[in-house]
Write a protein that holds these residues in place. Structure first.
Motif, short mmCIF file in Angstrom:
data_model
loop_
_atom_site.label_atom_id
_atom_site.label_comp_id
_atom_site.label_asym_id
_atom_site.label_seq_id
_atom_site.Cartn_x
_atom_site.Cartn_y
_atom_site.Cartn_z
N VAL A 67 0.77 -1.22 -0.19
CA VAL A 67 -0.07 -0.09 -0.04
C VAL A 67 0.87 1.14 -0.04
CG1 VAL A 67 -1.92 1.26 1.38
CG2 VAL A 67 -1.71 -1.30 1.13
N TYR A 68 0.71 1.99 -1.03
CA TYR A 68 1.39 3.20 -1.06
C TYR A 68 0.67 4.38 -0.71
CZ TYR A 68 4.59 0.59 -4.02
OH TYR A 68 5.52 -0.55 -4.71
N VAL A 81 -3.45 1.68 8.20
CA VAL A 81 -3.77 0.81 6.99
C VAL A 81 -4.67 -0.48 7.80
CG1 VAL A 81 -3.22 -0.59 5.27
CG2 VAL A 81 -2.09 1.35 5.35
N ILE A 82 -5.71 -0.74 7.38
CA ILE A 82 -6.61 -1.89 8.02
C ILE A 82 -6.42 -2.86 6.95
CG2 ILE A 82 -8.94 -2.47 8.83
CD1 ILE A 82 -7.69 -0.07 10.29
N VAL A 83 -6.20 -4.02 7.40
CA VAL A 83 -6.04 -5.05 6.66
C VAL A 83 -6.80 -6.20 7.08
CG1 VAL A 83 -4.32 -6.84 5.66
CG2 VAL A 83 -3.46 -4.47 6.17
N ASP A 88 -3.08 -4.92 11.28
CA ASP A 88 -3.14 -3.55 10.59
C ASP A 88 -1.85 -2.91 10.83
OD1 ASP A 88 -5.89 -4.21 10.26
OD2 ASP A 88 -6.43 -3.06 11.95
N SER A 89 -1.50 -1.97 10.03
CA SER A 89 -0.12 -1.21 10.30
C SER A 89 -0.41 -0.44 11.59
CB SER A 89 -0.21 -0.11 9.36
OG SER A 89 -1.07 0.98 9.26
N GLY A 90 0.51 0.02 12.15
CA GLY A 90 0.33 1.23 13.35
C GLY A 90 -0.05 2.29 12.61
N CYS A 91 -0.25 3.16 13.77
CA CYS A 91 -0.73 4.60 13.42
C CYS A 91 0.59 5.34 12.93
CB CYS A 91 -1.28 5.50 14.35
SG CYS A 91 -2.22 6.95 14.16
N LYS A 92 0.51 5.95 11.78
CA LYS A 92 1.59 6.52 11.15
C LYS A 92 1.28 8.18 10.93
CE LYS A 92 5.44 6.74 8.30
NZ LYS A 92 6.73 6.61 8.85
N LEU A 101 5.16 3.49 2.41
CA LEU A 101 4.95 2.18 1.81
C LEU A 101 4.63 1.23 3.01
CD1 LEU A 101 4.85 0.07 -0.21
CD2 LEU A 101 7.33 -0.09 -0.21
N PHE A 102 3.56 0.57 3.04
CA PHE A 102 3.24 -0.56 3.82
C PHE A 102 3.03 -1.77 3.46
CE2 PHE A 102 -0.04 -2.84 6.37
CZ PHE A 102 0.67 -3.29 7.42
#
Length: 115
Positions: A67-68, A81-83, A88-92, A101-102
């Motif tokens: 995910v860009y 980013v919710i997957v 999920d990703s952390g809060c960025k 980029l995740f």
């Protein structure tokens, strides 16, 4: 859309027009009922990130996603980013006009939210 390697590219521009109208209506009602700010000034934590957070999602055939994200909002934003089927990703924190980029090795892209 596919590339020569068979990688599926999904372009997500944000929310639909109907979804945006609903989000603006909800935000306006929240701002009016709370007496804070102007309509559209409040972003609910956990709500879908605004369209000024550009998303480009690449689904990898063997599993996982790339995910860009690019912050075109003109101010610092905090996004996540919710997957589906994967952590999920952390809060960025993304400063204005920066990208991120995740990547995962599993799961499916669901959405990008503010946090």
């Amino acid at each position: 859309m596919s590339t020569k390697s068979g990688t599926k590219i999904v372009r997500r521009a944000g929310v639909t027009v109907a979804g945006l109208a609903l989000a603006l209506t909800s935000t306006s009602a929240l701002a009016a009922s709370s007496g804070h700010g102007t309509p559209g000034a409040v972003l609910a934590k956990g709500g879908t990130a605004p369209a000024c957070i550009e998303r480009n999602v690449v689904e990898i055939p063997d599993g996982g996603i790339k995910v860009y994200l690019r912050n075109l909002c003109g101010k610092t934003m905090r996004v996540k980013v919710i997957v589906k089927y994967w952590p999920d990703s952390g809060c960025k924190t993304m400063k204005a006009n920066t990208g991120w980029l995740f990547r995962t090795v599993g799961g499916r892209y669901d959405r990008t939210v503010v946090c």
